[in-house]
Design a protein around this motif. Structure first.
Motif, mmCIF file in Angstrom:
data_model
loop_
_atom_site.group_PDB
_atom_site.id
_atom_site.type_symbol
_atom_site.label_atom_id
_atom_site.label_comp_id
_atom_site.label_asym_id
_atom_site.label_seq_id
_atom_site.Cartn_x
_atom_site.Cartn_y
_atom_site.Cartn_z
ATOM 1 N N ASN A 286 48.754 49.201 40.739
ATOM 2 C CA ASN A 286 48.143 48.088 41.466
ATOM 3 C C ASN A 286 48.498 46.750 40.823
ATOM 4 O O ASN A 286 48.617 45.732 41.505
ATOM 5 C CB ASN A 286 46.625 48.272 41.513
ATOM 6 C CG ASN A 286 45.969 47.423 42.558
ATOM 7 O OD1 ASN A 286 46.537 47.182 43.626
ATOM 8 N ND2 ASN A 286 44.777 46.932 42.264
ATOM 9 N N ALA A 287 48.644 46.751 39.493
ATOM 10 C CA ALA A 287 49.078 45.569 38.729
ATOM 11 C C ALA A 287 48.176 44.362 38.939
ATOM 12 O O ALA A 287 48.638 43.221 38.956
ATOM 13 C CB ALA A 287 50.525 45.217 39.071
ATOM 14 N N GLU A 288 46.877 44.618 39.096
ATOM 15 C CA GLU A 288 45.913 43.536 39.323
ATOM 16 C C GLU A 288 44.902 43.543 38.181
ATOM 17 O O GLU A 288 44.377 44.589 37.810
ATOM 18 C CB GLU A 288 45.214 43.738 40.662
ATOM 19 C CG GLU A 288 44.405 42.540 41.116
ATOM 20 C CD GLU A 288 43.847 42.737 42.516
ATOM 21 O OE1 GLU A 288 43.913 41.792 43.307
ATOM 22 O OE2 GLU A 288 43.339 43.833 42.812
ATOM 23 N N TYR A 289 44.633 42.350 37.640
ATOM 24 C CA TYR A 289 43.807 42.252 36.438
ATOM 25 C C TYR A 289 42.760 41.161 36.573
ATOM 26 O O TYR A 289 42.985 40.145 37.241
ATOM 27 C CB TYR A 289 44.702 41.971 35.222
ATOM 28 C CG TYR A 289 45.739 43.051 35.011
ATOM 29 C CD1 TYR A 289 45.449 44.184 34.248
ATOM 30 C CD2 TYR A 289 47.000 42.962 35.607
ATOM 31 C CE1 TYR A 289 46.393 45.190 34.070
ATOM 32 C CE2 TYR A 289 47.943 43.967 35.433
ATOM 33 C CZ TYR A 289 47.639 45.074 34.667
ATOM 34 O OH TYR A 289 48.567 46.076 34.509
ATOM 35 N N PHE B 135 54.098 34.484 35.864
ATOM 36 C CA PHE B 135 54.270 35.896 36.203
ATOM 37 C C PHE B 135 53.127 36.506 37.008
ATOM 38 O O PHE B 135 53.132 37.710 37.274
ATOM 39 C CB PHE B 135 54.465 36.712 34.924
ATOM 40 C CG PHE B 135 55.752 36.383 34.187
ATOM 41 C CD1 PHE B 135 56.982 36.550 34.798
ATOM 42 C CD2 PHE B 135 55.712 35.897 32.888
ATOM 43 C CE1 PHE B 135 58.160 36.257 34.130
ATOM 44 C CE2 PHE B 135 56.885 35.601 32.201
ATOM 45 C CZ PHE B 135 58.117 35.780 32.829
ATOM 46 N N PHE B 136 52.136 35.698 37.396
ATOM 47 C CA PHE B 136 50.999 36.224 38.154
ATOM 48 C C PHE B 136 50.706 35.364 39.373
ATOM 49 O O PHE B 136 50.978 34.169 39.389
ATOM 50 C CB PHE B 136 49.741 36.303 37.277
ATOM 51 C CG PHE B 136 49.809 37.346 36.199
ATOM 52 C CD1 PHE B 136 49.233 38.592 36.381
ATOM 53 C CD2 PHE B 136 50.473 37.078 35.012
ATOM 54 C CE1 PHE B 136 49.318 39.556 35.388
ATOM 55 C CE2 PHE B 136 50.559 38.035 34.012
ATOM 56 C CZ PHE B 136 49.983 39.274 34.200
ATOM 57 N N LYS B 137 50.143 36.003 40.392
ATOM 58 C CA LYS B 137 49.684 35.277 41.572
ATOM 59 C C LYS B 137 48.205 35.601 41.768
ATOM 60 O O LYS B 137 47.772 36.745 41.584
ATOM 61 C CB LYS B 137 50.505 35.673 42.799
ATOM 62 C CG LYS B 137 50.508 37.175 43.092
ATOM 63 C CD LYS B 137 51.465 37.530 44.226
ATOM 64 C CE LYS B 137 51.480 39.034 44.459
ATOM 65 N NZ LYS B 137 52.462 39.426 45.496
ATOM 66 N N ASP B 138 47.426 34.599 42.118
ATOM 67 C CA ASP B 138 45.991 34.814 42.332
ATOM 68 C C ASP B 138 45.770 35.718 43.540
ATOM 69 O O ASP B 138 46.424 35.568 44.578
ATOM 70 C CB ASP B 138 45.283 33.476 42.556
ATOM 71 C CG ASP B 138 45.213 32.651 41.275
ATOM 72 O OD1 ASP B 138 45.159 33.260 40.189
ATOM 73 O OD2 ASP B 138 45.216 31.411 41.362
ATOM 74 N N SER B 139 44.839 36.657 43.384
ATOM 75 C CA SER B 139 44.556 37.573 44.495
ATOM 76 C C SER B 139 43.091 37.519 44.915
ATOM 77 O O SER B 139 42.616 38.377 45.650
ATOM 78 C CB SER B 139 44.956 39.004 44.108
ATOM 79 O OG SER B 139 44.375 39.388 42.878
ATOM 80 N N GLY B 140 42.375 36.483 44.457
ATOM 81 C CA GLY B 140 40.987 36.278 44.875
ATOM 82 C C GLY B 140 39.984 36.939 43.951
ATOM 83 O O GLY B 140 40.309 37.851 43.193
ATOM 84 N N ASN B 141 38.747 36.438 43.994
ATOM 85 C CA ASN B 141 37.635 36.979 43.188
ATOM 86 C C ASN B 141 37.928 36.987 41.690
ATOM 87 O O ASN B 141 37.504 37.888 40.965
ATOM 88 C CB ASN B 141 37.280 38.398 43.650
ATOM 89 C CG ASN B 141 36.819 38.440 45.089
ATOM 90 O OD1 ASN B 141 36.078 37.561 45.532
ATOM 91 N ND2 ASN B 141 37.275 39.423 45.842
#
Length: 277
Positions: free
Chosen positions: A157-160, A177-183
């Protein structure tokens, strides 16, 4: 609490089970760890006491429970660019040696936990390529393996969350290297994500289907194993490495007395092991 009490004999049986399943050796003083890791499983599996949970785990028919127990006992916290020097050595020593390779550089993160190590390797490769245009033309392929399916799901998932992102990650790398995905969550960007693939592997099993690698990371893992298991794993790493390939161990780990398949190379800072031809 009475429902979390374990007899010494039950603890000893559990220690034997865990070593047989995944090689981890629990000391005499790790009962607190077993209690803290297994207590959440009592509700999940409808068991009233930790004693009953452990005894149920020892049954070979309880596959789902046994998998969940191993999962709970092998999950470790990690951080981005842990110890720093392995990732610097990739950029200053190892990638330059492979810069003209006519195939992808293959790297294995042998205990990928929640993904920080393999993704840190991918970010290091990206940074090296940005500063050295035209090098590593065939790219870098990274394989992350772990015994925990829960951790592997996180890796893929690579979400932190913010807490995980704060552990070892600079603001510059966070932005790049990261994009915001909310919350409050952020996800690894696709170009980095695509460099890494993940698969389930118990280090006690065969690595024959993994193929050959140029670099293997197995850091802060061998400390949990007996000397015999350590020697077996290192021997299998040697077989999985290409000639002159590199092995990274943890800063507190040593190969002394375990293998003669490697030359130790002292760097400044750190130590790496190179497979003999």
């Amino acid at each position: 609490m009475e429902n979390k009490h374990l007899q010494q004999s039950e603890y000893d049986q559990f220690r034997t089970f865990l070593e047989q399943q995944c090689g981890i050796v629990l000391g005499d003083n790790k009962l607190y760890l077993v209690k803290s890791r297994l207590a959440p499983l009592m509700t999940r599996f409808g068991v009233d006491t930790l004693s009953a949970l452990v005894n149920k785990t020892l049954s070979p028919h309880e596959r789902q429970l046994r998998a969940a127990v191993v999962d709970a006992m092998t999950t470790n916290e990690t951080l981005w660019f842990r110890d720093a020097y392995p990732f610097e050595l990739l950029k200053t020593k190892i990638f330059p040696e492979f810069s003209d390779l006519r195939r992808p550089v293959k790297i294995w993160s042998a205990a990928s936990s929640s993904g920080q190590e393999p993704y840190s390797i991918a970010m290091s490769a990206s940074e090296y390529q940005s500063k050295n245009p035209g090098s590593l033309k065939m790219g870098v392929q990274i394989t992350g393996t772990d015994i925990s399916n829960t951790m592997l799901d996180m890796c893929k998932n690579a979400e932190y969350d913010a807490l995980a992102l704060a552990r070892g990650l600079s603001a510059e790398r966070r932005k790049k290297f990261f994009k915001d995905s909310g919350n409050g969550m952020a996800q690894v960007v696709d170009p980095i994500k695509k460099m890494v693939n993940f698969r389930h592997l118990n280090l006690l099993d065969s690595y024959a289907l993994m193929g050959k690698f140029d670099v293997i990371f197995c850091r802060n893992v061998l400390i949990y194993f007996s000397p015999q298991v350590k020697a077996k794993i290192i021997s299998q790493f040697a077989q999985a490495l290409n000639p002159k390939g590199y092995l990274f161990l943890g800063a507190s780990e040593s190969m002394a007395g375990l293998s003669d398949s490697f030359d130790m190379i002292r760097c400044n800072p750190g130590i790496i092991y190179q497979k003999k031809q």
